[in-house]
Design a protein around this motif. Structure first.
Motif, PDB file in Angstrom:
ATOM      1  N   GLY A 231       0.985  -1.267   0.059  1.00 40.04           N
ATOM      2  CA  GLY A 231      -0.018   0.139  -0.083  1.00 40.04           C
ATOM      3  C   GLY A 231       0.971   1.266  -0.058  1.00 40.04           C
ATOM      4  N   ARG A 232       0.251   2.295  -0.083  1.00 45.51           N
ATOM      5  CA  ARG A 232       1.084   3.758  -0.161  1.00 45.51           C
ATOM      6  C   ARG A 232       2.089   3.959   0.991  1.00 45.51           C
ATOM      7  NH1 ARG A 232      -0.993   9.087  -0.373  1.00 45.51           N
ATOM      8  NH2 ARG A 232      -2.756   8.465   0.889  1.00 45.51           N
ATOM      9  N   HIS A 233       1.498   3.554   2.117  1.00 46.01           N
ATOM     10  CA  HIS A 233       2.457   3.829   3.338  1.00 46.01           C
ATOM     11  C   HIS A 233       3.141   2.567   3.783  1.00 46.01           C
ATOM     12  CE1 HIS A 233       1.026   7.703   3.079  1.00 46.01           C
ATOM     13  NE2 HIS A 233      -0.149   7.274   3.378  1.00 46.01           N
ATOM     14  N   SER A 234       3.240   1.286   3.135  1.00 46.45           N
ATOM     15  CA  SER A 234       3.496   0.134   3.821  1.00 46.45           C
ATOM     16  C   SER A 234       4.796   0.064   4.166  1.00 46.45           C
ATOM     17  CB  SER A 234       3.361  -0.984   2.746  1.00 46.45           C
ATOM     18  OG  SER A 234       4.233  -0.776   1.714  1.00 46.45           O
ATOM     19  N   THR A 235       5.862   0.934   3.732  1.00 46.11           N
ATOM     20  CA  THR A 235       7.174   0.637   4.015  1.00 46.11           C
ATOM     21  C   THR A 235       7.663   1.754   5.302  1.00 46.11           C
ATOM     22  OG1 THR A 235       7.905   2.646   2.231  1.00 46.11           O
ATOM     23  CG2 THR A 235       7.838   0.112   1.786  1.00 46.11           C
ATOM     24  N   ARG A 236       6.448   2.609   5.666  1.00 47.02           N
ATOM     25  CA  ARG A 236       6.688   3.412   6.783  1.00 47.02           C
ATOM     26  C   ARG A 236       6.915   2.886   8.141  1.00 47.02           C
ATOM     27  NH1 ARG A 236       3.658   8.810   5.527  1.00 47.02           N
ATOM     28  NH2 ARG A 236       3.999   9.225   3.570  1.00 47.02           N
ATOM     29  N   ALA A 237       5.843   1.896   8.107  1.00 43.35           N
ATOM     30  CA  ALA A 237       5.798   1.484   9.438  1.00 43.35           C
ATOM     31  C   ALA A 237       6.931   0.707  10.020  1.00 43.35           C
ATOM     32  CB  ALA A 237       4.625   0.424   9.406  1.00 43.35           C
ATOM     33  N   THR A 238       7.484   1.137  11.272  1.00 45.86           N
ATOM     34  CA  THR A 238       8.712   0.737  11.776  1.00 45.86           C
ATOM     35  C   THR A 238       8.619   0.276  13.296  1.00 45.86           C
ATOM     36  OG1 THR A 238      10.699   1.540  12.566  1.00 45.86           O
ATOM     37  CG2 THR A 238       9.246   3.096  11.869  1.00 45.86           C
ATOM     38  N   GLY A 239       9.430  -0.920  13.705  1.00 41.85           N
ATOM     39  CA  GLY A 239       9.443  -0.713  15.226  1.00 41.85           C
ATOM     40  C   GLY A 239       9.103  -2.147  15.759  1.00 41.85           C
ATOM     41  N   ILE A 240       9.113  -2.125  17.198  1.00 41.73           N
ATOM     42  CA  ILE A 240       8.840  -3.295  17.795  1.00 41.73           C
ATOM     43  C   ILE A 240       7.759  -3.049  18.637  1.00 41.73           C
ATOM     44  CG2 ILE A 240      10.394  -1.894  19.588  1.00 41.73           C
ATOM     45  CD1 ILE A 240      10.264  -5.738  19.756  1.00 41.73           C
ATOM     46  N   LEU A 333       4.208 -12.728  22.316  1.00 39.19           N
ATOM     47  CA  LEU A 333       4.625 -12.911  21.204  1.00 39.19           C
ATOM     48  C   LEU A 333       5.252 -11.605  20.761  1.00 39.19           C
ATOM     49  CD1 LEU A 333       2.691 -14.535  18.096  1.00 39.19           C
ATOM     50  CD2 LEU A 333       3.694 -12.179  17.885  1.00 39.19           C
ATOM     51  N   VAL A 334       6.612 -11.473  20.308  1.00 37.99           N
ATOM     52  CA  VAL A 334       7.185 -10.201  20.259  1.00 37.99           C
ATOM     53  C   VAL A 334       7.313 -10.082  18.631  1.00 37.99           C
ATOM     54  CG1 VAL A 334       9.651  -9.003  20.618  1.00 37.99           C
ATOM     55  CG2 VAL A 334       8.607 -10.659  22.156  1.00 37.99           C
ATOM     56  N   GLU A 335       6.937  -9.111  18.031  1.00 38.98           N
ATOM     57  CA  GLU A 335       6.970  -8.486  16.805  1.00 38.98           C
ATOM     58  C   GLU A 335       8.360  -7.785  16.853  1.00 38.98           C
ATOM     59  OE1 GLU A 335       5.445  -9.834  14.099  1.00 38.98           O
ATOM     60  OE2 GLU A 335       3.606 -10.682  14.754  1.00 38.98           O
ATOM     61  N   THR A 336       9.315  -8.095  16.029  1.00 38.76           N
ATOM     62  CA  THR A 336      10.846  -7.777  16.380  1.00 38.76           C
ATOM     63  C   THR A 336      11.130  -6.484  15.360  1.00 38.76           C
ATOM     64  OG1 THR A 336      11.531  -9.337  15.026  1.00 38.76           O
ATOM     65  CG2 THR A 336      11.761  -9.659  17.591  1.00 38.76           C
ATOM     66  N   GLY A 337      10.104  -6.438  14.422  1.00 38.96           N
ATOM     67  CA  GLY A 337      10.501  -5.186  13.611  1.00 38.96           C
ATOM     68  C   GLY A 337       9.604  -5.505  12.390  1.00 38.96           C
ATOM     69  N   PHE A 338       9.837  -4.550  11.176  1.00 38.35           N
ATOM     70  CA  PHE A 338       9.215  -4.927   9.901  1.00 38.35           C
ATOM     71  C   PHE A 338      10.088  -5.179   8.743  1.00 38.35           C
ATOM     72  CE2 PHE A 338       6.006  -2.268  12.539  1.00 38.35           C
ATOM     73  CZ  PHE A 338       4.607  -2.824  11.993  1.00 38.35           C
ATOM     74  N   ALA A 339       9.635  -6.178   8.459  1.00 32.53           N
ATOM     75  CA  ALA A 339      10.491  -6.528   6.994  1.00 32.53           C
ATOM     76  C   ALA A 339       9.955  -5.801   5.792  1.00 32.53           C
ATOM     77  CB  ALA A 339      10.006  -8.055   6.859  1.00 32.53           C
ATOM     78  N   THR A 340       8.723  -5.056   6.015  1.00 28.55           N
ATOM     79  CA  THR A 340       8.472  -4.074   4.981  1.00 28.55           C
ATOM     80  C   THR A 340       9.125  -2.763   5.273  1.00 28.55           C
ATOM     81  OG1 THR A 340       6.637  -3.900   6.199  1.00 28.55           O
ATOM     82  CG2 THR A 340       6.621  -5.181   4.131  1.00 28.55           C
ATOM     83  N   ASN A 341      10.058  -2.360   6.209  1.00 30.38           N
ATOM     84  CA  ASN A 341      10.888  -1.108   6.329  1.00 30.38           C
ATOM     85  C   ASN A 341      12.191  -1.524   6.104  1.00 30.38           C
ATOM     86  OD1 ASN A 341      12.489   0.538   8.575  1.00 30.38           O
ATOM     87  ND2 ASN A 341      10.625   1.578   7.759  1.00 30.38           N
ATOM     88  N   ARG A 342      12.874  -0.628   5.126  1.00 31.64           N
ATOM     89  CA  ARG A 342      14.379  -0.850   5.266  1.00 31.64           C
ATOM     90  C   ARG A 342      15.064  -1.014   6.410  1.00 31.64           C
ATOM     91  NH1 ARG A 342      15.728  -0.703  -0.073  1.00 31.64           N
ATOM     92  NH2 ARG A 342      14.386   0.508  -1.687  1.00 31.64           N
ATOM     93  N   ASP A 343      14.992   0.202   7.187  1.00 29.10           N
ATOM     94  CA  ASP A 343      15.755   0.172   8.356  1.00 29.10           C
ATOM     95  C   ASP A 343      15.956  -1.001   9.144  1.00 29.10           C
ATOM     96  OD1 ASP A 343      17.002   2.431   7.204  1.00 29.10           O
ATOM     97  OD2 ASP A 343      15.659   3.988   8.465  1.00 29.10           O
ATOM     98  N   ASP A 344      14.426  -1.397   9.466  1.00 27.75           N
ATOM     99  CA  ASP A 344      14.103  -2.470  10.371  1.00 27.75           C
ATOM    100  C   ASP A 344      14.698  -3.902   9.754  1.00 27.75           C
ATOM    101  OD1 ASP A 344      12.647  -0.674  12.137  1.00 27.75           O
ATOM    102  OD2 ASP A 344      10.784  -1.880  12.038  1.00 27.75           O
ATOM    103  N   ALA A 345      14.410  -3.845   8.405  1.00 25.05           N
ATOM    104  CA  ALA A 345      15.007  -5.048   7.820  1.00 25.05           C
ATOM    105  C   ALA A 345      16.601  -5.233   7.958  1.00 25.05           C
ATOM    106  CB  ALA A 345      14.456  -5.313   6.468  1.00 25.05           C
ATOM    107  N   ALA A 346      17.152  -4.001   7.728  1.00 23.16           N
ATOM    108  CA  ALA A 346      18.723  -4.246   7.702  1.00 23.16           C
ATOM    109  C   ALA A 346      19.068  -4.605   9.065  1.00 23.16           C
ATOM    110  CB  ALA A 346      19.261  -2.797   7.508  1.00 23.16           C
ATOM    111  N   PHE A 347      18.334  -3.961  10.142  1.00 24.30           N
ATOM    112  CA  PHE A 347      18.689  -4.522  11.489  1.00 24.30           C
ATOM    113  C   PHE A 347      18.433  -5.748  12.056  1.00 24.30           C
ATOM    114  CE2 PHE A 347      17.259  -4.128  16.157  1.00 24.30           C
ATOM    115  CZ  PHE A 347      18.723  -3.895  16.737  1.00 24.30           C
TER     116      PHE A 347
END
Ligand SMILES: [Zn+2]
Length: 387
Positions: A231-240, A333-347
Protein backbone atom coordinates in the motif's frame (compact mmCIF):
# COMPACT_ATOMS: atom_id res chain seq x y z
CA UNK A 1 -2.11 -53.35 53.23
CA UNK A 2 -0.86 -52.41 56.64
CA UNK A 3 -2.72 -52.44 59.92
CA UNK A 4 -1.81 -51.54 63.43
CA UNK A 5 -1.65 -54.23 66.04
CA UNK A 6 -2.43 -52.70 69.35
CA UNK A 7 -0.76 -54.00 72.48
CA UNK A 8 -1.46 -51.29 75.00
CA UNK A 9 -3.26 -51.73 78.29
CA UNK A 10 -5.94 -49.16 77.48
CA UNK A 11 -5.94 -48.84 73.75
CA UNK A 12 -7.32 -45.80 71.98
CA UNK A 13 -10.30 -46.27 69.69
CA UNK A 14 -8.38 -44.69 66.90
CA UNK A 15 -5.04 -43.22 66.08
CA UNK A 16 -4.94 -39.84 64.43
CA UNK A 17 -2.19 -38.93 62.04
CA UNK A 18 -1.93 -35.17 61.69
CA UNK A 19 0.02 -33.95 58.65
CA UNK A 20 0.13 -30.46 57.15
CA UNK A 21 -2.35 -31.77 54.56
CA UNK A 22 -4.93 -32.75 57.16
CA UNK A 23 -5.97 -35.40 59.65
CA UNK A 24 -6.33 -39.09 59.03
CA UNK A 25 -8.04 -41.29 61.57
CA UNK A 26 -6.94 -44.91 61.71
CA UNK A 27 -9.47 -46.93 63.69
CA UNK A 28 -8.17 -49.68 65.96
CA UNK A 29 -9.95 -52.65 67.45
CA UNK A 30 -8.88 -55.09 70.14
CA UNK A 31 -10.68 -58.34 69.58
CA UNK A 32 -8.62 -60.77 67.59
CA UNK A 33 -7.97 -63.72 69.84
CA UNK A 34 -6.96 -61.45 72.66
CA UNK A 35 -4.55 -59.56 70.43
CA UNK A 36 -5.40 -56.02 69.47
CA UNK A 37 -5.90 -55.35 65.79
CA UNK A 38 -6.48 -52.19 63.85
CA UNK A 39 -8.33 -51.55 60.67
CA UNK A 40 -5.94 -51.35 57.75
CA UNK A 41 -3.79 -48.28 57.96
CA UNK A 42 -4.61 -45.79 55.26
CA UNK A 43 -1.61 -45.67 53.02
CA UNK A 44 -1.86 -42.49 50.98
CA UNK A 45 -1.94 -39.71 53.61
CA UNK A 46 1.13 -41.04 55.31
CA UNK A 47 3.06 -41.50 52.14
CA UNK A 48 3.70 -45.08 53.18
CA UNK A 49 4.96 -47.63 50.73
CA UNK A 50 5.34 -51.31 51.43
CA UNK A 51 7.55 -53.98 49.84
CA UNK A 52 7.18 -57.63 50.87
CA UNK A 53 10.01 -60.06 50.21
CA UNK A 54 9.20 -63.42 51.75
CA UNK A 55 8.85 -62.79 55.48
CA UNK A 56 10.55 -59.42 55.29
CA UNK A 57 8.46 -56.25 55.04
CA UNK A 58 10.04 -52.92 54.22
CA UNK A 59 7.84 -49.94 55.01
CA UNK A 60 8.99 -46.54 53.80
CA UNK A 61 7.69 -43.57 55.74
CA UNK A 62 8.92 -39.99 55.82
CA UNK A 63 11.88 -40.92 53.65
CA UNK A 64 13.08 -43.64 56.07
CA UNK A 65 12.93 -47.39 55.47
CA UNK A 66 11.66 -49.57 58.33
CA UNK A 67 12.46 -53.26 57.94
CA UNK A 68 10.22 -55.76 59.72
CA UNK A 69 10.58 -59.52 59.94
CA UNK A 70 7.30 -61.37 60.42
CA UNK A 71 7.11 -62.87 63.90
CA UNK A 72 10.06 -60.86 65.21
CA UNK A 73 9.39 -58.07 67.76
CA UNK A 74 12.00 -55.68 66.38
CA UNK A 75 12.16 -53.20 63.56
CA UNK A 76 15.33 -51.81 62.06
CA UNK A 77 15.69 -48.37 60.58
CA UNK A 78 19.12 -47.94 59.09
CA UNK A 79 21.64 -49.01 61.71
CA UNK A 80 19.17 -48.51 64.58
CA UNK A 81 17.01 -51.31 65.98
CA UNK A 82 13.78 -50.53 67.81
CA UNK A 83 12.01 -53.09 70.01
CA UNK A 84 8.30 -53.58 69.39
CA UNK A 85 5.52 -54.38 71.87
CA UNK A 86 4.30 -57.18 69.62
CA UNK A 87 5.18 -59.12 66.51
CA UNK A 88 4.29 -58.08 62.99
CA UNK A 89 2.22 -60.64 61.13
CA UNK A 90 0.29 -61.14 57.92
CA UNK A 91 -3.39 -62.04 57.81
CA UNK A 92 -4.84 -62.44 54.34
CA UNK A 93 -3.27 -59.58 52.36
CA UNK A 94 -2.85 -57.26 55.30
CA UNK A 95 0.33 -56.61 57.20
CA UNK A 96 -0.36 -55.95 60.89
CA UNK A 97 2.17 -53.80 62.68
CA UNK A 98 2.34 -53.16 66.44
CA UNK A 99 1.20 -49.67 67.35
CA UNK A 100 4.44 -49.17 69.29
CA UNK A 101 6.14 -48.84 65.92
CA UNK A 102 4.13 -45.67 65.21
CA UNK A 103 4.21 -44.50 68.85
CA UNK A 104 7.89 -45.06 69.59
CA UNK A 105 10.05 -46.16 66.67
CA UNK A 106 8.83 -43.68 64.06
CA UNK A 107 9.19 -40.57 66.27
CA UNK A 108 12.65 -41.75 67.32
CA UNK A 109 13.83 -42.35 63.76
CA UNK A 110 12.22 -39.24 62.29
CA UNK A 111 12.55 -36.68 65.06
CA UNK A 112 11.80 -33.84 65.23
CA UNK A 113 9.35 -33.90 62.31
CA UNK A 114 7.32 -36.88 63.64
CA UNK A 115 6.07 -36.61 67.20
CA UNK A 116 3.82 -38.98 69.10
CA UNK A 117 1.24 -37.49 71.43
CA UNK A 118 0.29 -40.41 73.68
CA UNK A 119 -2.59 -38.65 75.47
CA UNK A 120 -4.27 -37.80 72.18
CA UNK A 121 -3.13 -41.02 70.44
CA UNK A 122 -1.90 -38.82 67.70
CA UNK A 123 1.12 -38.77 65.43
CA UNK A 124 1.99 -35.19 64.50
CA UNK A 125 3.87 -34.73 61.25
CA UNK A 126 5.39 -31.30 60.74
CA UNK A 127 6.03 -29.77 57.33
CA UNK A 128 9.47 -30.35 55.97
CA UNK A 129 11.63 -27.33 56.71
CA UNK A 130 11.74 -24.80 53.90
CA UNK A 131 14.92 -24.98 51.93
CA UNK A 132 17.09 -22.03 52.91
CA UNK A 133 17.04 -19.42 50.16
CA UNK A 134 19.85 -20.14 47.79
CA UNK A 135 22.26 -17.28 47.15
CA UNK A 136 21.29 -15.14 44.17
CA UNK A 137 22.90 -15.81 40.82
CA UNK A 138 25.59 -13.09 40.58
CA UNK A 139 24.69 -12.32 36.97
CA UNK A 140 20.89 -12.13 37.26
CA UNK A 141 20.07 -11.84 40.97
CA UNK A 142 17.67 -14.78 40.54
CA UNK A 143 17.54 -17.37 43.32
CA UNK A 144 15.41 -20.04 41.69
CA UNK A 145 15.78 -22.30 38.71
CA UNK A 146 13.77 -21.11 35.70
CA UNK A 147 13.06 -22.58 32.31
CA UNK A 148 12.02 -20.49 29.32
CA UNK A 149 10.59 -21.88 26.10
CA UNK A 150 11.49 -19.84 23.02
CA UNK A 151 9.36 -20.25 19.93
CA UNK A 152 10.95 -19.05 16.66
CA UNK A 153 7.89 -18.32 14.50
CA UNK A 154 7.08 -20.23 11.29
CA UNK A 155 9.55 -22.69 9.68
CA UNK A 156 9.71 -25.41 7.04
CA UNK A 157 7.21 -24.81 4.23
CA UNK A 158 5.84 -21.80 6.12
CA UNK A 159 8.33 -18.99 5.43
CA UNK A 160 6.37 -16.44 7.45
CA UNK A 161 6.34 -13.04 5.86
CA UNK A 162 8.50 -12.88 2.75
CA UNK A 163 10.79 -10.18 4.06
CA UNK A 164 10.60 -7.50 1.42
CA UNK A 165 13.94 -5.99 2.41
CA UNK A 166 15.77 -9.00 3.76
CA UNK A 167 18.93 -9.89 1.82
CA UNK A 168 19.67 -13.17 0.06
CA UNK A 169 16.12 -14.44 -0.13
CA UNK A 170 15.80 -14.71 3.60
CA UNK A 171 12.33 -14.72 5.11
CA UNK A 172 10.76 -14.28 8.52
CA UNK A 173 11.40 -17.91 9.53
CA UNK A 174 15.19 -17.46 9.14
CA UNK A 175 15.28 -14.29 11.24
CA UNK A 176 13.12 -15.70 14.04
CA UNK A 177 15.28 -18.84 14.25
CA UNK A 178 18.49 -16.81 14.39
CA UNK A 179 17.15 -14.56 17.17
CA UNK A 180 15.70 -17.54 19.04
CA UNK A 181 19.02 -19.39 19.04
CA UNK A 182 20.91 -16.32 20.23
CA UNK A 183 18.35 -15.73 22.95
CA UNK A 184 18.68 -19.32 24.14
CA UNK A 185 22.47 -19.00 24.27
CA UNK A 186 22.17 -15.75 26.20
CA UNK A 187 19.76 -17.21 28.77
CA UNK A 188 22.01 -20.25 29.23
CA UNK A 189 24.98 -17.94 29.72
CA UNK A 190 23.05 -16.23 32.52
CA UNK A 191 22.35 -19.53 34.24
CA UNK A 192 18.74 -20.07 33.14
CA UNK A 193 17.39 -23.07 31.27
CA UNK A 194 16.02 -22.41 27.80
CA UNK A 195 14.47 -24.65 25.15
CA UNK A 196 13.52 -23.96 21.56
CA UNK A 197 10.28 -25.22 19.98
CA UNK A 198 12.37 -25.65 16.82
CA UNK A 199 16.12 -25.45 16.30
CA UNK A 200 16.01 -26.22 12.58
CA UNK A 201 14.03 -25.13 9.55
CA UNK A 202 10.97 -27.19 10.36
CA UNK A 203 7.27 -26.49 10.79
CA UNK A 204 5.46 -27.03 14.08
CA UNK A 205 1.69 -26.68 14.29
CA UNK A 206 0.53 -23.53 16.04
CA UNK A 207 -1.53 -25.49 18.54
CA UNK A 208 1.51 -27.59 19.50
CA UNK A 209 4.04 -24.85 20.07
CA UNK A 210 2.98 -23.77 23.55
CA UNK A 211 2.81 -27.41 24.65
CA UNK A 212 6.59 -27.26 24.83
CA UNK A 213 6.01 -25.12 27.91
CA UNK A 214 4.31 -27.27 30.54
CA UNK A 215 5.34 -28.45 33.98
CA UNK A 216 8.98 -27.46 34.15
CA UNK A 217 8.56 -24.21 32.27
CA UNK A 218 8.08 -20.69 33.58
CA UNK A 219 7.19 -18.76 30.48
CA UNK A 220 6.79 -18.84 26.71
CA UNK A 221 8.16 -16.32 24.21
CA UNK A 222 7.19 -16.51 20.54
CA UNK A 223 9.36 -14.50 18.12
CA UNK A 224 8.07 -12.99 14.88
CA UNK A 225 8.71 -10.33 12.26
CA UNK A 226 6.02 -7.83 11.33
CA UNK A 227 4.95 -6.76 7.83
CA UNK A 228 2.63 -4.17 6.36
CA UNK A 229 0.38 -5.18 3.48
CA UNK A 230 1.30 -3.53 0.18
CA UNK A 231 0.00 0.00 0.00
CA UNK A 232 0.99 3.60 -0.13
CA UNK A 233 2.58 3.76 3.31
CA UNK A 234 3.49 0.12 3.70
CA UNK A 235 7.22 0.79 3.99
CA UNK A 236 6.84 3.49 6.63
CA UNK A 237 5.74 1.42 9.57
CA UNK A 238 8.66 0.60 11.81
CA UNK A 239 9.47 -0.65 15.26
CA UNK A 240 8.90 -3.21 17.94
CA UNK A 241 5.69 -4.34 19.62
CA UNK A 242 5.02 -7.07 22.15
CA UNK A 243 1.73 -8.93 22.35
CA UNK A 244 -0.03 -10.88 25.02
CA UNK A 245 -3.11 -12.95 24.38
CA UNK A 246 -6.35 -11.05 24.56
CA UNK A 247 -9.05 -9.70 22.34
CA UNK A 248 -7.74 -7.41 19.63
CA UNK A 249 -8.98 -3.87 20.16
CA UNK A 250 -7.64 -2.12 17.06
CA UNK A 251 -7.54 -2.84 13.34
CA UNK A 252 -3.75 -3.02 13.50
CA UNK A 253 -3.83 -5.62 16.27
CA UNK A 254 -6.34 -7.65 14.21
CA UNK A 255 -4.07 -7.42 11.17
CA UNK A 256 -1.08 -8.83 13.08
CA UNK A 257 -3.12 -11.65 14.65
CA UNK A 258 -4.62 -12.62 11.28
CA UNK A 259 -1.19 -12.56 9.68
CA UNK A 260 0.33 -14.84 12.32
CA UNK A 261 -2.70 -17.12 12.62
CA UNK A 262 -2.63 -17.57 8.85
CA UNK A 263 0.34 -19.91 9.34
CA UNK A 264 -2.25 -22.58 10.04
CA UNK A 265 -2.83 -23.06 6.30
CA UNK A 266 0.62 -24.64 6.04
CA UNK A 267 -0.38 -27.37 8.44
CA UNK A 268 -1.21 -30.23 6.09
CA UNK A 269 -2.98 -32.78 8.24
CA UNK A 270 -6.36 -31.31 9.10
CA UNK A 271 -5.57 -27.88 10.51
CA UNK A 272 -6.95 -27.66 14.01
CA UNK A 273 -8.59 -24.29 13.84
CA UNK A 274 -11.04 -24.40 16.72
CA UNK A 275 -14.59 -25.09 15.55
CA UNK A 276 -15.73 -21.67 16.66
CA UNK A 277 -12.70 -19.91 15.12
CA UNK A 278 -11.55 -16.87 16.98
CA UNK A 279 -14.60 -17.00 19.23
CA UNK A 280 -13.29 -20.21 20.74
CA UNK A 281 -9.87 -18.70 21.20
CA UNK A 282 -11.40 -15.84 23.11
CA UNK A 283 -13.42 -18.18 25.26
CA UNK A 284 -10.16 -19.95 26.09
CA UNK A 285 -8.88 -16.62 27.30
CA UNK A 286 -11.19 -16.62 30.24
CA UNK A 287 -9.60 -19.86 31.30
CA UNK A 288 -6.13 -18.42 31.06
CA UNK A 289 -5.09 -17.47 34.55
CA UNK A 290 -1.86 -15.96 33.30
CA UNK A 291 -3.27 -12.90 31.52
CA UNK A 292 -2.04 -10.41 34.07
CA UNK A 293 1.34 -12.10 34.31
CA UNK A 294 1.59 -12.17 30.52
CA UNK A 295 0.80 -8.46 30.31
CA UNK A 296 3.49 -7.72 32.86
CA UNK A 297 6.03 -9.87 31.03
CA UNK A 298 5.08 -8.12 27.77
CA UNK A 299 5.65 -4.71 29.36
CA UNK A 300 9.11 -5.59 30.64
CA UNK A 301 10.23 -7.20 27.38
CA UNK A 302 8.84 -4.34 25.31
CA UNK A 303 10.66 -1.79 27.47
CA UNK A 304 13.97 -3.63 27.18
CA UNK A 305 13.75 -4.18 23.42
CA UNK A 306 12.58 -0.64 22.68
CA UNK A 307 15.82 0.64 24.22
CA UNK A 308 17.97 -1.13 21.60
CA UNK A 309 15.67 -1.04 18.56
CA UNK A 310 16.26 1.66 15.93
CA UNK A 311 12.55 1.80 15.07
CA UNK A 312 9.51 3.04 16.95
CA UNK A 313 8.40 1.87 20.37
CA UNK A 314 4.94 0.64 19.40
CA UNK A 315 4.18 -0.52 22.93
CA UNK A 316 2.42 -3.50 24.45
CA UNK A 317 -0.42 -4.81 22.32
CA UNK A 318 -3.06 -7.46 22.69
CA UNK A 319 -4.63 -9.81 20.18
CA UNK A 320 -5.91 -13.36 19.82
CA UNK A 321 -2.94 -15.42 18.69
CA UNK A 322 -3.50 -19.12 18.12
CA UNK A 323 0.05 -19.86 19.20
CA UNK A 324 -0.59 -18.38 22.64
CA UNK A 325 -4.00 -19.92 23.32
CA UNK A 326 -2.70 -23.28 24.48
CA UNK A 327 -0.12 -21.72 26.79
CA UNK A 328 -0.64 -22.57 30.43
CA UNK A 329 2.08 -20.18 31.52
CA UNK A 330 2.71 -16.47 30.99
CA UNK A 331 3.14 -16.16 27.23
CA UNK A 332 4.00 -13.35 24.84
CA UNK A 333 4.64 -12.81 21.15
CA UNK A 334 7.32 -10.33 20.13
CA UNK A 335 7.05 -8.63 16.72
CA UNK A 336 10.69 -7.70 16.43
CA UNK A 337 10.35 -5.18 13.59
CA UNK A 338 9.02 -4.73 10.06
CA UNK A 339 10.41 -6.66 7.11
CA UNK A 340 8.60 -4.08 4.99
CA UNK A 341 10.78 -1.25 6.33
CA UNK A 342 14.34 -0.86 5.06
CA UNK A 343 15.94 0.15 8.35
CA UNK A 344 14.10 -2.44 10.43
CA UNK A 345 14.89 -5.18 7.91
CA UNK A 346 18.58 -4.28 7.85
CA UNK A 347 18.69 -4.34 11.65
CA UNK A 348 16.82 -7.67 11.82
CA UNK A 349 19.04 -9.30 9.21
CA UNK A 350 22.32 -8.14 10.80
CA UNK A 351 24.23 -10.26 13.28
CA UNK A 352 24.56 -7.27 15.59
CA UNK A 353 20.85 -6.45 15.42
CA UNK A 354 19.87 -10.04 16.12
CA UNK A 355 22.21 -10.18 19.10
CA UNK A 356 20.87 -6.89 20.50
CA UNK A 357 17.30 -8.13 20.16
CA UNK A 358 18.06 -11.51 21.74
CA UNK A 359 19.88 -9.94 24.69
CA UNK A 360 17.16 -7.35 25.22
CA UNK A 361 14.38 -9.95 25.25
CA UNK A 362 16.50 -11.92 27.75
CA UNK A 363 16.80 -8.73 29.86
CA UNK A 364 13.01 -8.38 29.92
CA UNK A 365 12.56 -12.05 30.82
CA UNK A 366 15.02 -11.80 33.72
CA UNK A 367 13.37 -8.58 34.96
CA UNK A 368 10.02 -10.35 34.96
CA UNK A 369 11.40 -13.39 36.80
CA UNK A 370 12.98 -11.15 39.46
CA UNK A 371 9.58 -9.54 40.06
CA UNK A 372 8.00 -12.96 40.12
CA UNK A 373 10.45 -14.22 42.75
CA UNK A 374 9.89 -11.10 44.85
CA UNK A 375 6.14 -11.58 44.66
CA UNK A 376 6.34 -15.24 45.69
CA UNK A 377 8.71 -14.45 48.57
CA UNK A 378 6.31 -11.70 49.70
CA UNK A 379 3.34 -14.06 49.56
CA UNK A 380 5.24 -16.42 51.84
CA UNK A 381 5.72 -13.67 54.41
CA UNK A 382 9.30 -13.11 53.41
CA UNK A 383 10.00 -16.81 53.81
CA UNK A 384 11.71 -19.11 51.39
CA UNK A 385 11.22 -18.64 47.68
CA UNK A 386 9.65 -21.24 45.45
CA UNK A 387 6.51 -21.73 43.48
ZN1 LIG B 1 5.20 -14.40 12.12
Amino acid sequence: MIALLLLLVRPPQAVVIATPRGLTSVPVSTDLGGAAVAEPLLVAPLGVSLVMEGTRATVTLGGAGFVFELGVPYVSAGAAVCPLAGEPYMARDTLYLPLSWLAECVPRALAPRYRWDAAAARLDVASPPLAPPSPPNPMTGLRQHHTIVIDPGHGGRDPGNPGLYFPEGRTEKDITLAIGKLMRAELLRRGLAANLTRSTDTLIDLADRASYCREACDLFVSIHVNAMPPGRHSTRATGIETYFLSEAKTEDQKRVAEMENDAIRFETDSPRLPAGGLGTILKDLQLNEYLRESAQLAGLVQGAVARVHPGEDRGVQQAAFMVLTTARRPAILVETGFATNRDDAAFLASALGQRKLANAIADGVVAYLLEFERKVAGAQGGGGPGR
